[in-house]
Design a protein around this motif. Structure first.
Motif, PDB file in Angstrom:
ATOM      1  N   THR A 167       0.834  -1.193   0.000  1.00 19.41           N
ATOM      2  CA  THR A 167       0.000   0.000   0.000  1.00 19.41           C
ATOM      3  C   THR A 167       0.874   1.250   0.000  1.00 19.41           C
ATOM      4  O   THR A 167       1.873   1.327   0.719  1.00 19.41           O
ATOM      5  N   GLU A 168       0.495   2.217  -0.828  1.00 21.55           N
ATOM      6  CA  GLU A 168       1.129   3.542  -0.805  1.00 21.55           C
ATOM      7  C   GLU A 168       0.082   4.487  -0.242  1.00 21.55           C
ATOM      8  O   GLU A 168      -0.861   4.880  -0.933  1.00 21.55           O
ATOM      9  N   LYS A 205      -2.422   4.355  -3.650  1.00 22.81           N
ATOM     10  CA  LYS A 205      -2.106   3.397  -4.707  1.00 22.81           C
ATOM     11  C   LYS A 205      -1.665   2.063  -4.107  1.00 22.81           C
ATOM     12  O   LYS A 205      -1.306   1.988  -2.933  1.00 22.81           O
ATOM     13  N   PHE A 236       1.243  -0.682  -5.053  1.00 33.14           N
ATOM     14  CA  PHE A 236       2.415  -0.968  -5.872  1.00 33.14           C
ATOM     15  C   PHE A 236       2.700  -2.469  -5.850  1.00 33.14           C
ATOM     16  O   PHE A 236       2.311  -3.172  -4.918  1.00 33.14           O
ATOM     17  N   VAL A 249       3.269   0.630 -10.306  1.00 35.89           N
ATOM     18  CA  VAL A 249       1.903   0.774  -9.799  1.00 35.89           C
ATOM     19  C   VAL A 249       1.069  -0.407 -10.266  1.00 35.89           C
ATOM     20  O   VAL A 249       1.034  -0.724 -11.460  1.00 35.89           O
ATOM     21  N   CYS A 255      -2.404  -0.665  -9.093  1.00 32.08           N
ATOM     22  CA  CYS A 255      -3.683   0.001  -9.345  1.00 32.08           C
ATOM     23  C   CYS A 255      -3.766   1.285  -8.528  1.00 32.08           C
ATOM     24  O   CYS A 255      -3.084   1.441  -7.510  1.00 32.08           O
ATOM     25  N   ASP A 256      -4.599   2.184  -9.000  1.00 35.51           N
ATOM     26  CA  ASP A 256      -4.815   3.482  -8.370  1.00 35.51           C
ATOM     27  C   ASP A 256      -6.187   3.451  -7.698  1.00 35.51           C
ATOM     28  O   ASP A 256      -7.200   3.242  -8.359  1.00 35.51           O
ATOM     29  N   LYS A 273      -8.646   5.386  -6.751  1.00 35.35           N
ATOM     30  CA  LYS A 273      -9.135   6.747  -6.925  1.00 35.35           C
ATOM     31  C   LYS A 273     -10.294   7.095  -6.000  1.00 35.35           C
ATOM     32  O   LYS A 273     -10.437   8.236  -5.571  1.00 35.35           O
ATOM     33  N   LYS A 298      -8.159  -6.409 -11.611  1.00 35.27           N
ATOM     34  CA  LYS A 298      -7.880  -5.193 -10.833  1.00 35.27           C
ATOM     35  C   LYS A 298      -9.159  -4.444 -10.453  1.00 35.27           C
ATOM     36  O   LYS A 298      -9.121  -3.255 -10.117  1.00 35.27           O
TER      37      LYS A 298
END
Length: 321
Positions: free
Chosen positions: A158-159, A164, A166, A177, A179-180, A182, A215
């Motif tokens: 996790t970021e 995000k 990674f 990355v 997935c993002d 959002k 994803k």
């Protein structure tokens, strides 16, 4: 991992790792009480091959190991981290590799000019050797926080600041990355679930599910206004999640599809709890940090730890699932 640092049963007392004292214990629930008060522990892992419990120390910038006999040892020393401190961890017993998210902690005194850094490190815990280092380039606002691994050896982390996920592909060995997120904020605890080939991630909005193949991201629904927000460490066992919410750890029971949280109960809490952060499942037990003190033990105005005599002994607890 609490962003504050960047913006039971039978009790047994264990000395600091330099003394390497041997203790004996009975099977069942018990506490490891570590007298090295300024650890500020964050991140745990369990080695299925050795039954060793790994615990990271933010302030001391090292990783200790607690053996099944209760012996405490400094396994990954400060020199191997350089300016970084360990956060989330995951052990791969197949390759004897300990994967660690790491960051520069403001509560640690660093040389002038030290840059913030988001990184994933790989260690051999037997030899105290750093094997690999993956750094997010040109991204000082990032924080790689918690980490998990799938059955193929791919790493996911996790970021938290940018929202995000990674990944490090086991073949290409590139940090990219995955997935993002959002629609979701503050991704924290993360766990891979082999039967359904998906990731579960704790966010401010609740626990989300990410399908590895597509994803696709979905929020796990809850019944009866069950609160699944602000979870730090996240684990999964049989038909429930274990979620750390600072002063308690809860069992969040889910349906067979793992699409809805149907019930909740307290797994552990009490007067000793002080910013419980993470834990790890091993051999039918849950090993977890009871009192990281990342809230009570830090002067956030000065970005320093409080005097040593105001800190408590560190409790690492083992409880049967």
């Amino acid at each position: 991992m609490l962003i504050l640092l960047w913006s039971c049963g039978k009790r047994q007392e264990i000395s600091t790792s330099t003394e390497k004292e041997q203790v004996t214990h009975e099977q069942g629930d018990y506490d490891f009480v570590i007298t090295e008060k300024a650890l500020f522990p964050e991140g745990t892992a369990f080695d299925l091959s050795t039954h060793m419990v790994y615990v990271g120390s933010i302030y001391k910038q090292k990783i200790i190991g607690i053996s099944s006999e209760g012996k405490v040892t400094d396994l990954i020393t400060k020199e191997r981290f350089e300016s970084l401190s360990p956060l989330g961890m995951e052990m791969d017993p197949r390759t004897n590799t300990l994967w660690v998210c790491a960051a520069v902690a403001p509560i640690v005194k660093h040389p002038t000019g030290t840059k913030r850094q988001a990184a994933i490190l790989a260690f051999n815990p037997t030899t105290n050797q750093r094997l690999k280092k993956y750094v997010l380039a040109n991204n000082e606002d990032a924080l790689l926080n918690d980490i998990t691994m799938d059955s193929k050896g791919n790493i996911y982390a996790t970021e938290t600041m940018g929202g995000k996920i990674f990944t490090i592909d086991s073949v290409t060995e590139q940090l990219v990355v995955f997935c993002d997120l959002k629609e979701y904020s503050f991704p924290n605890g993360i766990i891979y679930h082999h039967p359904q080939k998906c990731l579960f991630v704790a966010t401010d909005e609740g626990i989300i599910r990410i399908e590895l193949a597509s994803k696709e991201v979905t929020l796990i629904k809850t019944e009866n206004e069950i609160n699944t927000s602000t979870i730090d460490g996240l684990a999964i066992y049989e038909n429930y999640f274990l979620g750390h919410q600072s002063t308690k750890i809860s069992r969040f029971y889910f349906n067979s599809e793992i699409s809805k949280i149907t019930d909740v109960e307290i797994f552990d809490s009490g007067k000793n709890f002080d910013s419980s952060t993470t834990g790890e499942i091993g051999n039918g037990y849950y090993y977890y940090i009871v009192n990281s003190q990342v809230k009570s033990g830090v002067n956030r105005k000065l970005k320093t730890i409080k005097p040593l005599d105001s800190l408590e002994n560190v409790i690492i607890r083992r409880k049967r699932l």
